[in-house]
Design a protein around this motif. Structure first.
Motif, PDB file in Angstrom:
ATOM      1  N   ASP A 135     -11.470  38.988  29.520  1.00 30.46           N
ATOM      2  CA  ASP A 135     -11.054  40.358  29.221  1.00 30.46           C
ATOM      3  C   ASP A 135     -11.008  41.185  30.516  1.00 30.46           C
ATOM      4  O   ASP A 135     -11.842  41.004  31.406  1.00 30.46           O
ATOM      5  CB  ASP A 135     -12.034  40.990  28.232  1.00 30.46           C
ATOM      6  CG  ASP A 135     -11.544  42.323  27.700  1.00 30.46           C
ATOM      7  OD1 ASP A 135     -11.645  43.323  28.452  1.00 30.46           O
ATOM      8  OD2 ASP A 135     -11.068  42.370  26.554  1.00 30.46           O
ATOM      9  N   LYS A 136     -10.056  42.080  30.610  1.00 31.44           N
ATOM     10  CA  LYS A 136      -9.905  42.906  31.806  1.00 31.44           C
ATOM     11  C   LYS A 136     -11.109  43.811  32.047  1.00 31.44           C
ATOM     12  O   LYS A 136     -11.335  44.254  33.179  1.00 31.44           O
ATOM     13  CB  LYS A 136      -8.631  43.743  31.699  1.00 31.44           C
ATOM     14  CG  LYS A 136      -7.345  42.923  31.774  1.00 31.44           C
ATOM     15  CD  LYS A 136      -6.121  43.810  31.706  1.00 31.44           C
ATOM     16  CE  LYS A 136      -4.849  42.994  31.801  1.00 31.44           C
ATOM     17  NZ  LYS A 136      -3.628  43.848  31.719  1.00 31.44           N
ATOM     18  N   LYS A 137     -11.871  44.084  31.003  1.00 27.56           N
ATOM     19  CA  LYS A 137     -13.031  44.960  31.136  1.00 27.56           C
ATOM     20  C   LYS A 137     -14.321  44.185  31.413  1.00 27.56           C
ATOM     21  O   LYS A 137     -15.408  44.771  31.411  1.00 27.56           O
ATOM     22  CB  LYS A 137     -13.207  45.787  29.857  1.00 27.56           C
ATOM     23  CG  LYS A 137     -12.065  46.748  29.566  1.00 27.56           C
ATOM     24  CD  LYS A 137     -12.325  47.517  28.282  1.00 27.56           C
ATOM     25  CE  LYS A 137     -11.186  48.484  27.986  1.00 27.56           C
ATOM     26  NZ  LYS A 137     -11.430  49.231  26.718  1.00 27.56           N
ATOM     27  N   PHE A 138     -14.208  42.890  31.682  1.00 22.35           N
ATOM     28  CA  PHE A 138     -15.400  42.061  31.824  1.00 22.35           C
ATOM     29  C   PHE A 138     -16.333  42.552  32.930  1.00 22.35           C
ATOM     30  O   PHE A 138     -17.548  42.647  32.742  1.00 22.35           O
ATOM     31  CB  PHE A 138     -15.016  40.603  32.085  1.00 22.35           C
ATOM     32  CG  PHE A 138     -16.193  39.682  32.270  1.00 22.35           C
ATOM     33  CD1 PHE A 138     -17.202  39.627  31.325  1.00 22.35           C
ATOM     34  CD2 PHE A 138     -16.295  38.865  33.389  1.00 22.35           C
ATOM     35  CE1 PHE A 138     -18.299  38.781  31.484  1.00 22.35           C
ATOM     36  CE2 PHE A 138     -17.379  38.014  33.560  1.00 22.35           C
ATOM     37  CZ  PHE A 138     -18.383  37.983  32.604  1.00 22.35           C
ATOM     38  N   VAL A 139     -15.796  42.886  34.084  1.00 18.15           N
ATOM     39  CA  VAL A 139     -16.633  43.329  35.193  1.00 18.15           C
ATOM     40  C   VAL A 139     -17.393  44.598  34.819  1.00 18.15           C
ATOM     41  O   VAL A 139     -18.598  44.721  35.071  1.00 18.15           O
ATOM     42  CB  VAL A 139     -15.796  43.554  36.472  1.00 18.15           C
ATOM     43  CG1 VAL A 139     -16.625  44.258  37.543  1.00 18.15           C
ATOM     44  CG2 VAL A 139     -15.284  42.221  37.016  1.00 18.15           C
ATOM     45  N   LYS A 140     -16.698  45.537  34.189  1.00 18.64           N
ATOM     46  CA  LYS A 140     -17.340  46.791  33.758  1.00 18.64           C
ATOM     47  C   LYS A 140     -18.423  46.503  32.720  1.00 18.64           C
ATOM     48  O   LYS A 140     -19.522  47.085  32.770  1.00 18.64           O
ATOM     49  CB  LYS A 140     -16.290  47.726  33.161  1.00 18.64           C
ATOM     50  CG  LYS A 140     -15.242  48.219  34.145  1.00 18.64           C
ATOM     51  CD  LYS A 140     -15.697  49.458  34.867  1.00 18.64           C
ATOM     52  CE  LYS A 140     -14.580  50.048  35.708  1.00 18.64           C
ATOM     53  NZ  LYS A 140     -15.031  51.221  36.499  1.00 18.64           N
ATOM     54  N   ASN A 141     -18.125  45.609  31.774  1.00  8.39           N
ATOM     55  CA  ASN A 141     -19.097  45.271  30.738  1.00  8.39           C
ATOM     56  C   ASN A 141     -20.306  44.551  31.321  1.00  8.39           C
ATOM     57  O   ASN A 141     -21.445  44.775  30.905  1.00  8.39           O
ATOM     58  CB  ASN A 141     -18.434  44.410  29.669  1.00  8.39           C
ATOM     59  CG  ASN A 141     -17.364  45.164  28.895  1.00  8.39           C
ATOM     60  OD1 ASN A 141     -17.386  46.396  28.833  1.00  8.39           O
ATOM     61  ND2 ASN A 141     -16.431  44.447  28.298  1.00  8.39           N
ATOM     62  N   LEU A 142     -20.045  43.694  32.276  1.00  7.18           N
ATOM     63  CA  LEU A 142     -21.119  42.954  32.948  1.00  7.18           C
ATOM     64  C   LEU A 142     -22.036  43.916  33.708  1.00  7.18           C
ATOM     65  O   LEU A 142     -23.266  43.821  33.648  1.00  7.18           O
ATOM     66  CB  LEU A 142     -20.499  41.939  33.900  1.00  7.18           C
ATOM     67  CG  LEU A 142     -21.376  40.829  34.484  1.00  7.18           C
ATOM     68  CD1 LEU A 142     -22.012  40.003  33.380  1.00  7.18           C
ATOM     69  CD2 LEU A 142     -20.541  39.937  35.393  1.00  7.18           C
ATOM     70  N   ALA A 143     -21.424  44.868  34.397  1.00 11.26           N
ATOM     71  CA  ALA A 143     -22.190  45.849  35.149  1.00 11.26           C
ATOM     72  C   ALA A 143     -23.042  46.720  34.227  1.00 11.26           C
ATOM     73  O   ALA A 143     -24.163  47.106  34.581  1.00 11.26           O
ATOM     74  CB  ALA A 143     -21.256  46.721  35.983  1.00 11.26           C
ATOM     75  N   ALA A 144     -22.527  47.007  33.042  1.00 11.53           N
ATOM     76  CA  ALA A 144     -23.282  47.812  32.080  1.00 11.53           C
ATOM     77  C   ALA A 144     -24.569  47.105  31.663  1.00 11.53           C
ATOM     78  O   ALA A 144     -25.617  47.739  31.501  1.00 11.53           O
ATOM     79  CB  ALA A 144     -22.410  48.107  30.856  1.00 11.53           C
ATOM     80  N   VAL A 145     -24.494  45.778  31.511  1.00  5.43           N
ATOM     81  CA  VAL A 145     -25.690  45.001  31.168  1.00  5.43           C
ATOM     82  C   VAL A 145     -26.658  45.006  32.349  1.00  5.43           C
ATOM     83  O   VAL A 145     -27.877  45.173  32.177  1.00  5.43           O
ATOM     84  CB  VAL A 145     -25.323  43.562  30.770  1.00  5.43           C
ATOM     85  CG1 VAL A 145     -26.581  42.781  30.368  1.00  5.43           C
ATOM     86  CG2 VAL A 145     -24.317  43.546  29.631  1.00  5.43           C
ATOM     87  N   CYS A 146     -26.121  44.830  33.543  1.00  7.81           N
ATOM     88  CA  CYS A 146     -26.967  44.836  34.746  1.00  7.81           C
ATOM     89  C   CYS A 146     -27.689  46.169  34.906  1.00  7.81           C
ATOM     90  O   CYS A 146     -28.841  46.207  35.370  1.00  7.81           O
ATOM     91  CB  CYS A 146     -26.122  44.552  35.985  1.00  7.81           C
ATOM     92  SG  CYS A 146     -25.510  42.864  36.101  1.00  7.81           S
ATOM     93  N   LYS A 147     -27.034  47.243  34.537  1.00  7.14           N
ATOM     94  CA  LYS A 147     -27.660  48.567  34.643  1.00  7.14           C
ATOM     95  C   LYS A 147     -28.904  48.647  33.767  1.00  7.14           C
ATOM     96  O   LYS A 147     -29.870  49.333  34.116  1.00  7.14           O
ATOM     97  CB  LYS A 147     -26.656  49.648  34.241  1.00  7.14           C
ATOM     98  CG  LYS A 147     -27.103  51.049  34.601  1.00  7.14           C
ATOM     99  CD  LYS A 147     -25.995  52.059  34.370  1.00  7.14           C
ATOM    100  CE  LYS A 147     -26.428  53.453  34.812  1.00  7.14           C
ATOM    101  NZ  LYS A 147     -25.337  54.453  34.630  1.00  7.14           N
ATOM    102  N   GLU A 148     -28.892  47.928  32.627  1.00 10.22           N
ATOM    103  CA  GLU A 148     -30.064  47.905  31.752  1.00 10.22           C
ATOM    104  C   GLU A 148     -31.146  46.958  32.268  1.00 10.22           C
ATOM    105  O   GLU A 148     -32.308  47.060  31.886  1.00 10.22           O
ATOM    106  CB  GLU A 148     -29.648  47.514  30.332  1.00 10.22           C
ATOM    107  CG  GLU A 148     -28.812  48.560  29.624  1.00 10.22           C
ATOM    108  CD  GLU A 148     -29.495  49.921  29.596  1.00 10.22           C
ATOM    109  OE1 GLU A 148     -30.721  49.971  29.348  1.00 10.22           O
ATOM    110  OE2 GLU A 148     -28.813  50.929  29.842  1.00 10.22           O
TER     111      GLU A 148
END
Length: 220
Positions: free
Chosen positions: A194-207
């Motif tokens: 998905d094109k949003k994968f990097v953003k979604n991955l970063a959101a998990v890392c933020k937690e």
């Protein structure tokens, strides 16, 4: 950056895990490696927005080698069937908290964070911090935003009894029994491409970051 190219190559190497095939298909590997490095660069841009300790890293060099060390393994396949990378202040999570990215087809991709198998001195310090200040770690793990991605610490190497120096009926024995302090969140192949994968991955890392901060302070 095309994560689909990465998964396609990894599917192929899983079916043809031998040196002859790899050498014939070296250009495909190099393209997948390039795409993975591009992916790491994009992810790093997102990570430093909330974790400044990663600012000095070269993200393109944070990936792990695809070549397996088979010297002491019964599994003699020469190549890994995944691509992985580690981000931590000094590099690739060697005895320090950070973020581990694992891409593998078959819905086996995941992000993990925390500290993996700390040495005896660091492990003792982490357990001591949990013993003295359990509210800090419990507060992190009870947050709704944390629970969105993680159920609990991963228990792959958890002790079956109390660690030395702690009573079996300790109030937080379930935390003290851990030898690694890691959380992980899985992604499907569809989510990876998905094109949003990097953003979604970063959101998990933020937690994950508050857990990493707790661990850094404990071992400092």
């Amino acid at each position: 950056m095309e994560t689909a190219v990465i998964l396609k190559f990894l599917k192929a190497i899983a079916k043809n895990n031998d040196r002859e095939w790899f050498e014939k298909n070296k250009p495909k590997y190099l393209e997948a490696k390039l795409q993975f490095e591009d992916f790491l660069e994009e992810l790093h841009k997102e990570l430093v927005k909330f974790d400044e300790s990663l600012g000095g890293l070269n993200p393109r060099k944070m990936g792990f080698r695809i070549y397996r060390d088979v010297r002491f393994s019964k599994d003699k396949r020469p190549y890994k069937v995944n691509m992985g990378a580690g981000f931590s202040p000094k590099g690739k999570m060697d005895q320090e908290p950070g973020y581990y990215i694992h891409l593998e087809p078959g819905n086996k991709s995941f992000i993990a964070g925390g500290i993996y198998m700390p040495d005896a001195e660091k492990l003792a310090k982490i357990r001591q911090e949990i013993d003295y200040n359990p509210k800090n770690l419990l507060g992190i793990m009870k947050r709704k935003s944390f629970k969105k991605y993680f159920d609990d610490l991963d228990d792959f190497d958890k002790l079956k009894t109390a660690p030395k120096g702690y009573p079996k009926d300790h109030e937080h024995i379930h935390l003290l029994q851990h030898k690694s302090f890691v959380v992980s969140h899985a992604f499907t192949d569809k989510q990876v491409i998905d094109k949003k994968f990097v953003k979604n991955l970063a959101a998990v890392c933020k937690e994950i970051m508050p857990l990493n901060t707790f661990l850094k302070e404990a071992i400092s």
